[in-house]
Design an enzyme around this catalytic site. Sequence first.
Site, PDB file in Angstrom:
ATOM      1  N   ASP A   1      25.497  44.622  26.707  1.00  0.00           N
ATOM      2  CA  ASP A   1      26.804  44.076  27.065  1.00  0.00           C
ATOM      3  C   ASP A   1      27.886  44.472  26.067  1.00  0.00           C
ATOM      4  O   ASP A   1      27.605  44.791  24.909  1.00  0.00           O
ATOM      5  CB  ASP A   1      26.742  42.546  27.094  1.00  0.00           C
ATOM      6  CG  ASP A   1      25.983  42.008  28.289  1.00  0.00           C
ATOM      7  OD1 ASP A   1      25.383  42.805  29.030  1.00  0.00           O
ATOM      8  OD2 ASP A   1      25.990  40.771  28.478  1.00  0.00           O
ATOM      9  N   ASP A   2      29.136  44.390  26.555  1.00  0.00           N
ATOM     10  CA  ASP A   2      30.365  44.412  25.739  1.00  0.00           C
ATOM     11  C   ASP A   2      30.827  45.796  25.296  1.00  0.00           C
ATOM     12  O   ASP A   2      31.775  45.915  24.533  1.00  0.00           O
ATOM     13  CB  ASP A   2      30.250  43.508  24.513  1.00  0.00           C
ATOM     14  CG  ASP A   2      30.019  42.061  24.876  1.00  0.00           C
ATOM     15  OD1 ASP A   2      30.226  41.715  26.051  1.00  0.00           O
ATOM     16  OD2 ASP A   2      29.626  41.279  23.990  1.00  0.00           O
TER      17      ASP A   2
ATOM     18  N   HIS B   1      23.256  43.813  22.977  1.00  0.00           N
ATOM     19  CA  HIS B   1      24.679  44.141  22.911  1.00  0.00           C
ATOM     20  C   HIS B   1      24.906  45.465  22.193  1.00  0.00           C
ATOM     21  O   HIS B   1      24.353  45.697  21.127  1.00  0.00           O
ATOM     22  CB  HIS B   1      25.449  43.039  22.173  1.00  0.00           C
ATOM     23  CG  HIS B   1      25.426  41.715  22.872  1.00  0.00           C
ATOM     24  ND1 HIS B   1      24.349  40.860  22.789  1.00  0.00           N
ATOM     25  CD2 HIS B   1      26.332  41.123  23.685  1.00  0.00           C
ATOM     26  CE1 HIS B   1      24.610  39.780  23.521  1.00  0.00           C
ATOM     27  NE2 HIS B   1      25.804  39.912  24.070  1.00  0.00           N
TER      28      HIS B   1
ATOM     29  N   HIS C   1      36.910  40.275  29.173  1.00  0.00           N
ATOM     30  CA  HIS C   1      35.864  39.382  28.654  1.00  0.00           C
ATOM     31  C   HIS C   1      36.378  37.946  28.437  1.00  0.00           C
ATOM     32  O   HIS C   1      36.157  37.340  27.385  1.00  0.00           O
ATOM     33  CB  HIS C   1      35.326  39.944  27.324  1.00  0.00           C
ATOM     34  CG  HIS C   1      33.938  39.474  26.975  1.00  0.00           C
ATOM     35  ND1 HIS C   1      33.689  38.264  26.383  1.00  0.00           N
ATOM     36  CD2 HIS C   1      32.729  40.058  27.121  1.00  0.00           C
ATOM     37  CE1 HIS C   1      32.394  38.129  26.153  1.00  0.00           C
ATOM     38  NE2 HIS C   1      31.786  39.215  26.616  1.00  0.00           N
TER      39      HIS C   1
ATOM     40  N   HIS D   1      31.444  43.932  33.720  1.00  0.00           N
ATOM     41  CA  HIS D   1      31.384  42.812  32.765  1.00  0.00           C
ATOM     42  C   HIS D   1      32.774  42.218  32.527  1.00  0.00           C
ATOM     43  O   HIS D   1      33.042  41.687  31.451  1.00  0.00           O
ATOM     44  CB  HIS D   1      30.780  43.310  31.444  1.00  0.00           C
ATOM     45  CG  HIS D   1      30.304  42.214  30.524  1.00  0.00           C
ATOM     46  ND1 HIS D   1      29.585  41.121  30.953  1.00  0.00           N
ATOM     47  CD2 HIS D   1      30.449  42.050  29.181  1.00  0.00           C
ATOM     48  CE1 HIS D   1      29.301  40.341  29.923  1.00  0.00           C
ATOM     49  NE2 HIS D   1      29.828  40.873  28.842  1.00  0.00           N
TER      50      HIS D   1
END
Length: 288
Positions: free
Chosen positions: A99-100, A245, A154, A150
Amino acid sequence: MTNKFLLWGLAIALFFMFQGSVIPYGHANEVDNGDHKQQWWWNDDDERQQPDEDFPELEGGSEEETRQPVSNIILQQRYPETVVLQGPATDNRIAITFDDGPDPRFTPQVLDVLSEYGVPATFFVMGARAESYPQIVTRMINEGHIVGNHSFWHPNFVVEEDVETLRREVTRTEETLENIINYRTRLFRAPYGFLYNELVEELAAMDYSVIGWSVDSLDWREFPPEDIAHNVISNIHPGAIVLMHDGGEWDDDRTNTIESLHQIIPTLQEQGFEFVTVPELISIPYAR
């Protein structure tokens, strides 16, 4: 006796003369008035690393600053056709997810390790960062990985409590990614994994599968590599979806995540686990 009184008087006078010029212990020359960051005597000369001016930040804040939503387990029970936390336990296939990103400091290194071991992964990318670093997203696709949505900035959707914010964030990311990877992804993971009923229903209406996880590496806490590896290896199971991540805040460091992969991947391969992408694991299409 007179001399003693003179000496005491002089000492008292000197004390009050210097009292007004003493700086309170622990403070520098300025105090926080709401417009300036308070400075402390021990870091007056501290030059903290500043973020790349093009590096999009996480709008919802760091992982530790968020509050809890409806449990993903409950949401999966309520919306079994939309929310996925793991694949079938009938064979030893697992999916590793990140993620991210894309993060130019860490994502290329993650891709290097995955390439070294021949492991496909699923990357849930932020639209803002994909827009800033499209070449990294292109590399993901070229090397056989799958890209999911995603959100764009965020945000914490539970705090926002606004379905329209979700729709705007998801649609903008979807369009950004389509311009890079030439397809509209069907995979979505919420920032922090935070959702509630109405948000899941909206995502279902938008034809998204909501992808959670069943094994959390807790790598965002920047544990030592061996601890991150232990969190994954000791909790792995057939059909697992592993959360990791490849990006974070500008001052986060994913070096330990990268190093942990050199322990996680070969260990699980030796145990007979096969790494696949999320859509392959759960037998759903990745594009619309």
